[in-house]
Design a protein around this motif. Structure first.
Motif, PDB file in Angstrom:
ATOM      1  N   ASP A  82       0.841  -1.190   0.000  1.00 12.76           N
ATOM      2  CA  ASP A  82       0.000   0.000   0.000  1.00 12.76           C
ATOM      3  C   ASP A  82       0.878   1.243   0.000  1.00 12.76           C
ATOM      4  OD1 ASP A  82      -1.858   1.961   0.329  1.00 12.76           O
ATOM      5  OD2 ASP A  82      -2.996   0.924   1.866  1.00 12.76           O
ATOM      6  N   ILE A  83       1.154   1.776  -1.188  1.00 16.67           N
ATOM      7  CA  ILE A  83       2.058   2.909  -1.313  1.00 16.67           C
ATOM      8  C   ILE A  83       1.516   4.131  -0.573  1.00 16.67           C
ATOM      9  CG2 ILE A  83       1.030   3.710  -3.476  1.00 16.67           C
ATOM     10  CD1 ILE A  83       4.761   3.856  -2.578  1.00 16.67           C
ATOM     11  N   TRP A  84       0.191   4.244  -0.449  1.00 19.61           N
ATOM     12  CA  TRP A  84      -0.385   5.402   0.231  1.00 19.61           C
ATOM     13  C   TRP A  84       0.009   5.422   1.707  1.00 19.61           C
ATOM     14  CZ3 TRP A  84      -2.158   8.622  -3.224  1.00 19.61           C
ATOM     15  CH2 TRP A  84      -2.659   8.128  -4.428  1.00 19.61           C
ATOM     16  N   HIS A  85       0.034   4.272   2.342  1.00 20.60           N
ATOM     17  CA  HIS A  85       0.435   4.223   3.752  1.00 20.60           C
ATOM     18  C   HIS A  85       1.925   4.501   3.898  1.00 20.60           C
ATOM     19  CE1 HIS A  85      -3.194   1.888   5.575  1.00 20.60           C
ATOM     20  NE2 HIS A  85      -3.535   2.963   4.906  1.00 20.60           N
ATOM     21  N   THR A  86       2.706   4.161   2.879  1.00 23.43           N
ATOM     22  CA  THR A  86       4.145   4.428   2.947  1.00 23.43           C
ATOM     23  C   THR A  86       4.426   5.919   2.911  1.00 23.43           C
ATOM     24  OG1 THR A  86       4.663   2.328   1.878  1.00 23.43           O
ATOM     25  CG2 THR A  86       6.363   4.017   1.821  1.00 23.43           C
ATOM     26  N   VAL A  87       3.735   6.638   2.029  1.00 22.81           N
ATOM     27  CA  VAL A  87       4.054   8.054   1.853  1.00 22.81           C
ATOM     28  C   VAL A  87       3.278   8.977   2.790  1.00 22.81           C
ATOM     29  CG1 VAL A  87       4.687   7.734  -0.564  1.00 22.81           C
ATOM     30  CG2 VAL A  87       2.341   8.341   0.010  1.00 22.81           C
ATOM     31  N   ARG A  88       2.440   8.416   3.622  1.00 24.21           N
ATOM     32  CA  ARG A  88       1.682   9.182   4.629  1.00 24.21           C
ATOM     33  C   ARG A  88       0.682  10.132   3.969  1.00 24.21           C
ATOM     34  NH1 ARG A  88       4.137   9.895  10.456  1.00 24.21           N
ATOM     35  NH2 ARG A  88       2.280  10.563  11.566  1.00 24.21           N
ATOM     36  N   GLU A  89      -0.195   9.550   3.206  1.00 28.59           N
ATOM     37  CA  GLU A  89      -1.294  10.275   2.596  1.00 28.59           C
ATOM     38  C   GLU A  89      -2.498  10.239   3.516  1.00 28.59           C
ATOM     39  OE1 GLU A  89      -5.070  10.159   0.187  1.00 28.59           O
ATOM     40  OE2 GLU A  89      -4.148   8.636   1.436  1.00 28.59           O
ATOM     41  N   SER A 115     -10.310  12.934   4.253  1.00 23.51           N
ATOM     42  CA  SER A 115     -11.306  13.244   5.280  1.00 23.51           C
ATOM     43  C   SER A 115     -11.783  12.020   6.054  1.00 23.51           C
ATOM     44  CB  SER A 115     -12.516  13.936   4.644  1.00 23.51           C
ATOM     45  OG  SER A 115     -13.109  13.099   3.656  1.00 23.51           O
ATOM     46  N   TYR A 116     -11.524  10.816   5.551  1.00 22.02           N
ATOM     47  CA  TYR A 116     -11.995   9.612   6.241  1.00 22.02           C
ATOM     48  C   TYR A 116     -11.253   9.474   7.568  1.00 22.02           C
ATOM     49  CZ  TYR A 116     -13.534   4.750   6.827  1.00 22.02           C
ATOM     50  OH  TYR A 116     -14.102   3.592   7.297  1.00 22.02           O
ATOM     51  N   PRO A 117     -11.962   9.488   8.710  1.00 25.28           N
ATOM     52  CA  PRO A 117     -11.287   9.580  10.016  1.00 25.28           C
ATOM     53  C   PRO A 117     -10.873   8.244  10.623  1.00 25.28           C
ATOM     54  CG  PRO A 117     -13.640   9.705  10.338  1.00 25.28           C
ATOM     55  CD  PRO A 117     -13.432   9.552   8.852  1.00 25.28           C
ATOM     56  N   VAL A 118     -10.675   7.233   9.775  1.00 25.73           N
ATOM     57  CA  VAL A 118     -10.242   5.921  10.240  1.00 25.73           C
ATOM     58  C   VAL A 118      -8.962   5.576   9.500  1.00 25.73           C
ATOM     59  CG1 VAL A 118     -10.840   3.484  10.431  1.00 25.73           C
ATOM     60  CG2 VAL A 118     -12.631   5.207  10.620  1.00 25.73           C
ATOM     61  N   ARG A 119      -7.906   5.223  10.254  1.00 26.95           N
ATOM     62  CA  ARG A 119      -6.626   5.003   9.574  1.00 26.95           C
ATOM     63  C   ARG A 119      -5.771   4.015  10.358  1.00 26.95           C
ATOM     64  NH1 ARG A 119      -5.699   7.685   5.204  1.00 26.95           N
ATOM     65  NH2 ARG A 119      -7.536   8.906   5.735  1.00 26.95           N
ATOM     66  N   ILE A 120      -5.110   3.119   9.619  1.00 26.14           N
ATOM     67  CA  ILE A 120      -4.136   2.193  10.214  1.00 26.14           C
ATOM     68  C   ILE A 120      -2.810   2.406   9.501  1.00 26.14           C
ATOM     69  CG2 ILE A 120      -3.553  -0.208  10.709  1.00 26.14           C
ATOM     70  CD1 ILE A 120      -6.477  -0.940  10.238  1.00 26.14           C
ATOM     71  N   TYR A 121      -1.788   2.760  10.235  1.00 25.25           N
ATOM     72  CA  TYR A 121      -0.437   2.843   9.682  1.00 25.25           C
ATOM     73  C   TYR A 121       0.444   1.842  10.424  1.00 25.25           C
ATOM     74  CZ  TYR A 121      -0.932   6.940   6.684  1.00 25.25           C
ATOM     75  OH  TYR A 121      -1.283   7.795   5.666  1.00 25.25           O
ATOM     76  N   GLN A 122       1.379   1.264   9.700  1.00 27.64           N
ATOM     77  CA  GLN A 122       2.281   0.300  10.333  1.00 27.64           C
ATOM     78  C   GLN A 122       3.589   0.248   9.561  1.00 27.64           C
ATOM     79  OE1 GLN A 122       0.605  -3.606  10.692  1.00 27.64           O
ATOM     80  NE2 GLN A 122       2.151  -4.332  12.107  1.00 27.64           N
ATOM     81  N   ASN A 123       4.418   1.277   9.760  1.00 30.80           N
ATOM     82  CA  ASN A 123       5.766   1.261   9.184  1.00 30.80           C
ATOM     83  C   ASN A 123       6.704   2.013  10.124  1.00 30.80           C
ATOM     84  OD1 ASN A 123       6.139   4.121   8.325  1.00 30.80           O
ATOM     85  ND2 ASN A 123       4.416   3.708   6.937  1.00 30.80           N
ATOM     86  N   PRO A 124       8.001   1.936   9.912  1.00 34.22           N
ATOM     87  CA  PRO A 124       8.947   2.507  10.888  1.00 34.22           C
ATOM     88  C   PRO A 124       8.762   3.989  11.170  1.00 34.22           C
ATOM     89  CG  PRO A 124      10.094   1.038   9.374  1.00 34.22           C
ATOM     90  CD  PRO A 124       8.704   1.193   8.840  1.00 34.22           C
ATOM     91  N   PHE A 166       7.267  10.734   5.368  1.00 32.39           N
ATOM     92  CA  PHE A 166       7.381  11.676   6.483  1.00 32.39           C
ATOM     93  C   PHE A 166       7.260  10.919   7.801  1.00 32.39           C
ATOM     94  CE2 PHE A 166       5.710  14.381   3.073  1.00 32.39           C
ATOM     95  CZ  PHE A 166       6.497  15.522   3.190  1.00 32.39           C
ATOM     96  N   ASN A 167       7.978  11.397   8.817  1.00 38.25           N
ATOM     97  CA  ASN A 167       7.803  10.808  10.150  1.00 38.25           C
ATOM     98  C   ASN A 167       6.801  11.640  10.948  1.00 38.25           C
ATOM     99  OD1 ASN A 167       9.194  13.071  11.069  1.00 38.25           O
ATOM    100  ND2 ASN A 167      11.050  11.957  11.601  1.00 38.25           N
ATOM    101  N   ASP A 168       6.607  11.309  12.219  1.00 40.55           N
ATOM    102  CA  ASP A 168       5.604  11.999  13.038  1.00 40.55           C
ATOM    103  C   ASP A 168       5.897  13.482  13.208  1.00 40.55           C
ATOM    104  OD1 ASP A 168       4.350   9.583  13.312  1.00 40.55           O
ATOM    105  OD2 ASP A 168       4.949   9.247  15.390  1.00 40.55           O
ATOM    106  N   ASN A 169       7.156  13.873  13.032  1.00 40.53           N
ATOM    107  CA  ASN A 169       7.536  15.277  13.162  1.00 40.53           C
ATOM    108  C   ASN A 169       7.540  16.016  11.836  1.00 40.53           C
ATOM    109  OD1 ASN A 169       7.976  16.183  15.837  1.00 40.53           O
ATOM    110  ND2 ASN A 169       9.725  14.812  16.011  1.00 40.53           N
ATOM    111  N   ASN A 170       7.018  15.377  10.778  1.00 45.72           N
ATOM    112  CA  ASN A 170       6.994  15.976   9.448  1.00 45.72           C
ATOM    113  C   ASN A 170       8.396  16.161   8.870  1.00 45.72           C
ATOM    114  OD1 ASN A 170       5.559  17.073   7.190  1.00 45.72           O
ATOM    115  ND2 ASN A 170       6.153  19.129   7.841  1.00 45.72           N
ATOM    116  N   GLN A 171       9.326  15.320   9.262  1.00 44.00           N
ATOM    117  CA  GLN A 171      10.645  15.297   8.652  1.00 44.00           C
ATOM    118  C   GLN A 171      10.660  14.264   7.521  1.00 44.00           C
ATOM    119  OE1 GLN A 171      12.656  14.170  12.290  1.00 44.00           O
ATOM    120  NE2 GLN A 171      13.694  16.146  12.407  1.00 44.00           N
ATOM    121  N   LEU A 172      11.343  14.579   6.439  1.00 46.39           N
ATOM    122  CA  LEU A 172      11.497  13.611   5.360  1.00 46.39           C
ATOM    123  C   LEU A 172      12.404  12.477   5.796  1.00 46.39           C
ATOM    124  CD1 LEU A 172      11.865  15.700   2.078  1.00 46.39           C
ATOM    125  CD2 LEU A 172      10.028  14.132   2.683  1.00 46.39           C
ATOM    126  N   ALA A 173      12.016  11.253   5.447  1.00 48.24           N
ATOM    127  CA  ALA A 173      12.801  10.068   5.796  1.00 48.24           C
ATOM    128  C   ALA A 173      12.667   9.064   4.666  1.00 48.24           C
ATOM    129  CB  ALA A 173      12.312   9.471   7.110  1.00 48.24           C
TER     130      ALA A 173
END
Length: 368
Positions: free
Chosen positions: A147-154, A157-166, A331-338
């Protein structure tokens, strides 16, 4: 003789009634001890209906503002890009509430196409038990889903989300007019007042384009404070903000499903395979690389690629380590590129050319 015959018929009739009564009592006893029954799905269109395997998965209860409750599957997706969720109405006997986790054994029925698009229902339910958040989050298993969308942090408006990457590891849901954020190392949710989109108009190459960002936040925090925390990479220091992701057009270009996505700034990626590369994460502005004292310190392979491929205007990101073609910028949680790690057995350098305006408007740092 007739009396004897009538008596025999009466006895036989009584035995039959007794057998029927016993059958009914046994059925009621079995019905009372069985799991919650699931009514059959009535299909009104030409959707393709299939049965799933019998599985044991982790689910999380969430609730929309219309009070409708659902169970979100944290450990399985039938179709890439579609989160599996099921109406929680048949589970009322278990008293499951928004924010509660459970583990269930079940068989689902899936509908694809027709008037309803993608849907899924519980066809058969076996075991069902509530579990704690840390146990539930440890049993997520969506990393195998491409799922490339979860990788790039897209985000949208849908308020349900699962992310699972470093660099993005969380689950968010709506619940009781609020929003709950679950992090893998915490057994309690972080609660927020809003799931807010903030926008900012940018002048990019003579055009006005709109930057759109989705965040979880409390009502007391202003858009200006959020933008400042995102740009300076101080998001995690503010308990009133959590960065979820960017809406379309995305800040930088990337390819998903074989097509380049709409973006604000263009990026180009080059991968150079190498055994035992220098482990590094550098951001060079154009004027820095024009300095021979900086340029000549770079590995020879990188110097050669810059000589032939760099336009002397873009900023340059250089990452070295366990990277290959599958490594994606995020992007990481601090909005830094990684850069997302690639195949653990692979190694090399990744060069990314990114228009310099990106670091004037989107973020000021990369993750090291």
């Amino acid at each position: 003789m007739n009396r004897i015959k009538s008596k025999t018929i009466g006895i036989a009739f009584g035995i039959i009634l007794l057998i029927i009564l016993l059958v009914v009592l046994i059925y009621k006893a079995i019905e009372g001890s069985a799991p919650v029954s699931i009514p059959p799905v009535y299909v009104t269109d030409s959707a393709d209906i299939t049965d799933g395997d019998i599985r044991t998965d982790v689910v999380l209860c969430f609730q929309f503002k219309d009070d409708a409750k659902y169970l979100l599957n944290l450990s399985y997706q039938k179709s890439t890009g579609w989160l599996d969720d099921y109406s929680a109405e048949p589970f009322e006997a278990y008293d499951i509430r928004p924010g509660d986790f459970a583990e269930m054994t079940y068989q689902a029925e899936y509908s694809v196409g027709g008037e309803d698009g993608h849907n899924q229902w519980i066809k058969e339910l076996g075991d069902f038990k509530q579990i704690y958040a840390i146990e539930a989050l440890s049993k997520r298993n969506l990393t195998s889903v491409s799922d490339i969308w979860h990788t790039v942090r897209e985000a949208d408006s849908y308020p349900v989300r699962i992310y699972q990457n470093p660099y993005a590891d969380f689950v968010m849901i709506p619940a009781d007019e609020k929003y709950k954020l679950f992090l893998p190392d915490q057994d309690k949710a972080v609660n927020f007042d809003e799931y807010r989109q903030i926008t900012k108009d940018l002048s990019i190459n003579g055009e006005t384009k709109t930057l759109r960002i989705w965040v979880l936040c409390n009502s007391s925090v202003s858009d200006e404070e959020i933008f400042n925390a995102l740009y300076t990479a101080d998001v995690t220091e503010n308990p009133d903000i959590f960065f979820v992701g960017y809406d379309s057009p995305y800040p930088f270009s990337f390819t998903a499903n074989g097509m380049e996505q709409n973006c604000l700034y263009h990026a180009r990626k080059f991968v150079i395979s190498k055994d035992s590369p220098e482990s590094c994460a550098y951001h060079f502005m154009a004027q820095e690389l024009e300095n021979p004292e900086v340029f000549t310190t770079l590995p020879e392979e990188i110097q050669q690629e810059l000589i032939t491929g760099w336009n002397h205007a873009d900023d340059v990101l250089l990452f070295g380590g366990n990277y290959d073609e599958s490594s994606e910028l995020t992007f990481n949680d601090n909005n830094q590129l990684a850069l997302m790690p690639g195949n653990e057995e692979a190694s090399g350098y990744v060069l990314i050319y990114l228009e310099s305006g990106f670091f004037e408007n989107i973020c000021s740092k990369i993750a090291e």
